[in-house]
Design a protein around this motif. Structure first.
Motif, PDB file in Angstrom:
ATOM      1  N   ASN A  90      40.031 -53.258  22.491  1.00  0.00           N
ATOM      2  CA  ASN A  90      40.959 -54.079  21.681  1.00  0.00           C
ATOM      3  C   ASN A  90      40.197 -54.932  20.689  1.00  0.00           C
ATOM      4  O   ASN A  90      40.438 -56.304  20.867  1.00  0.00           O
ATOM      5  N   TYR A 113      41.420 -47.623  16.147  1.00  0.00           N
ATOM      6  CA  TYR A 113      42.692 -47.747  15.728  1.00  0.00           C
ATOM      7  C   TYR A 113      43.783 -46.539  16.432  1.00  0.00           C
ATOM      8  O   TYR A 113      44.809 -47.077  16.903  1.00  0.00           O
ATOM      9  N   GLN A 116      44.207 -47.724  20.312  1.00  0.00           N
ATOM     10  CA  GLN A 116      44.454 -49.093  20.652  1.00  0.00           C
ATOM     11  C   GLN A 116      46.085 -48.994  20.844  1.00  0.00           C
ATOM     12  O   GLN A 116      46.598 -49.825  21.178  1.00  0.00           O
ATOM     13  N   HIS A 117      46.730 -47.916  20.539  1.00  0.00           N
ATOM     14  CA  HIS A 117      48.083 -47.646  20.249  1.00  0.00           C
ATOM     15  C   HIS A 117      48.575 -46.371  21.121  1.00  0.00           C
ATOM     16  O   HIS A 117      48.054 -45.199  20.676  1.00  0.00           O
ATOM     17  N   ARG A 118      49.473 -46.233  22.207  1.00  0.00           N
ATOM     18  CA  ARG A 118      49.619 -45.150  22.862  1.00  0.00           C
ATOM     19  C   ARG A 118      50.395 -44.148  22.011  1.00  0.00           C
ATOM     20  O   ARG A 118      49.999 -42.824  22.210  1.00  0.00           O
ATOM     21  N   GLU A 121      47.672 -42.459  19.996  1.00  0.00           N
ATOM     22  CA  GLU A 121      46.710 -41.543  20.798  1.00  0.00           C
ATOM     23  C   GLU A 121      47.347 -40.364  21.174  1.00  0.00           C
ATOM     24  O   GLU A 121      46.768 -39.451  21.097  1.00  0.00           O
ATOM     25  N   THR A 161      50.811 -50.957  22.980  1.00  0.00           N
ATOM     26  CA  THR A 161      49.571 -51.624  23.026  1.00  0.00           C
ATOM     27  C   THR A 161      49.618 -52.613  24.167  1.00  0.00           C
ATOM     28  O   THR A 161      50.605 -53.108  24.570  1.00  0.00           O
ATOM     29  N   GLY A 162      48.136 -52.764  24.392  1.00  0.00           N
ATOM     30  CA  GLY A 162      47.932 -54.035  25.278  1.00  0.00           C
ATOM     31  C   GLY A 162      47.832 -53.752  26.878  1.00  0.00           C
ATOM     32  O   GLY A 162      47.605 -54.624  27.742  1.00  0.00           O
ATOM     33  N   THR A 190      55.883 -55.176  21.099  1.00  0.00           N
ATOM     34  CA  THR A 190      55.192 -53.985  20.494  1.00  0.00           C
ATOM     35  C   THR A 190      56.213 -52.874  20.686  1.00  0.00           C
ATOM     36  O   THR A 190      57.102 -53.157  21.401  1.00  0.00           O
TER      37      THR A 190
END
Ligand code: AMP
Length: 397
Positions: A90, A113, A116-118, A121, A161-162, A190
């Motif tokens: 992150n 980039y 960081q984002h399912r 990804e 995210t997160g 998100t």
């Protein structure tokens, strides 16, 4: 065409030789083990972390004590390092672009980039020709209701995210939970993603490395056991059919190539009883499920990461011995320390315990404090050692 002209962050012709300084964004245990491996090879290390005397700071040449998003501190890191890497994904986008402009970050920003984002990804994994669990992007409670209808229960709602170690997700077990799950997870602000629940027989992972020259190698597959969503054990060789293990390695290498990975990529997968593999998550860095490589492989994941980002030839990832890695959480530290000082500390013959502690001050419950690699002739023997030791009887709730 040169790498820069292709928009790549790396240069296939550039080699960072020992003696150079490696900058590590993040000073946790992954940075620490990276620095220990890299120092043995003759590299110098500087790390940036907000906590003074951080695990990596303790073994690096220098630590810059500052927040990860502190631009002035990032600039200092760029000035002091010949090449920069990170130990968590992150990383602030502004900091990444500054580091790329002012130093050399061969891993670039595109992979961060993506991972960081399912949703990004999953799309990237599918584009690489690899399967993920069926999923749907969720923008409203109505969309969630329809998707739950489609996938059936249980299914898993996740923040895009997160999330980490099972945080930011909700296993929806009945229609009645839909509103509560949506209300809870949408607080994160998100996008959300719903996944079909995969009734896996095992969770496995493969760590692959790739260098700017395009050389790529995969470590042996690890079989992972989680307790309370935190990795507890990695068992290697994973207890699955040879074809499945080969397929998992091939998938990881395919992803590494398609995503133009430099350094390491950890690929977590679900394996079903009938041999189907689905990728769950990626991590573009050394991974907890690769700690077994430290004594059990010809090259550790940390040495391999240094080799890859410095564009040295990659090391042989071959397995030297069966191994079980067991994580040491806060509640396991005292029983482990009691065991270490006991003269009769080898409980199961033929098992050699290699203890790694990360130098963290506070042994909070559930916090990763270290790990033990149990080298033995068979994983079963190592598992017996764990049971006999009673160190892991204290479970984190
Ligand atoms: P994650 O944060 O995505 O790694 O998920 C944490 C854990 O939740 C995984 O290691 C699995 O044990 C479980 N899990 C996540 N997604 C699924 C899924 N689609 N099907 C079954 N189990 C899942």
């Amino acid at each position: 065409m040169t790498a820069a002209a292709e928009g790549k962050a790396y240069d296939p012709g550039k080699v960072i030789a020992p003696g150079a300084t490696i900058g590590v964004l993040g000073g946790g245990q992954l940075g620490r083990m990276l620095a220990l491996a890299g120092r043995a090879m003759g590299y110098r290390f500087v790390t940036l972390d907000p906590t003074p005397d951080a695990p990596c700071g303790q073994v690096a040449d220098r630590q810059i004590v500052a927040a990860y998003h502190d631009v002035a501190a990032a600039r200092q890191l760029a000035e002091q390092a010949d090449v920069i890497t990170y130990e968590f994904e992150n990383v602030d986008a502004g900091v990444t672009s500054l580091l790329m402009a002012e130093s050399y970050v061969p891993q670039g920003s595109r992979l961060l980039y993506t991972t960081q984002h399912r949703l990004r990804e999953k799309r990237a994994i599918e584009a690489a020709g690899v399967k993920v669990a069926p999923y749907a992007e969720i923008g409203s409670v109505e969309e969630l209701r329809q998707a739950v209808q489609r996938f059936g229960t249980p299914c898993v709602l996740k923040t895009a995210t997160g999330g980490y170690d099972g945080k930011g997700q909700w296993v929806i077990r009945s229609q009645e939970e839909i509103e509560a799950a949506y209300a809870e997870l949408s607080k994160a602000g998100t996008e959300l993603v719903l996944e079909q629940f995969i009734r896996f027989a095992k969770e496995i992972s493969v760590i692959a490395a790739r260098s700017p020259q395009g050389e790529a190698k995969a470590f042996p597959v690890a079989e992972n056991v989680h307790v309370n969503n935190i990795l507890h054990l990695s068992i290697v060789p994973a207890r699955a059919a040879d074809e499945v293990l080969r397929e998992a390695e091939t998938m990881a290498l395919r992803i590494a190539k398609a995503l133009d990975v430099i350094g390491l990529i950890a690929v977590e997968m679900f394996l079903t009883a009938d041999g189907e593999l689905y990728v769950n998550e990626l991590a573009p860095r050394p991974h907890n499920s690769g700690h077994y490589t430290m004594e059990a492989c010809r090259t550790s994941q940390f040495e391999q990461h240094v080799r890859a980002i410095c564009n040295l030839p990659l090391g042989d990832p071959g397995l030297l011995t069966p191994v079980v890695m067991v994580n040491v959480l806060g509640e396991h530290v005292q029983p482990l320390l009691d065991w270490i000082v006991r003269p009769e500390s080898e409980q199961v013959p033929g098992v050699t315990a290699k203890v790694h502690l990360y130098g963290k001050q506070e042994a909070k419950k559930g916090r990763k404090m270290g790990h033990v690699n149990l080298l033995s002739n068979s994983p079963e023997q190592a598992l017996r050692w764990i049971e006999a030791s009673t160190i892991w009887d204290a479970k984190h709730e």
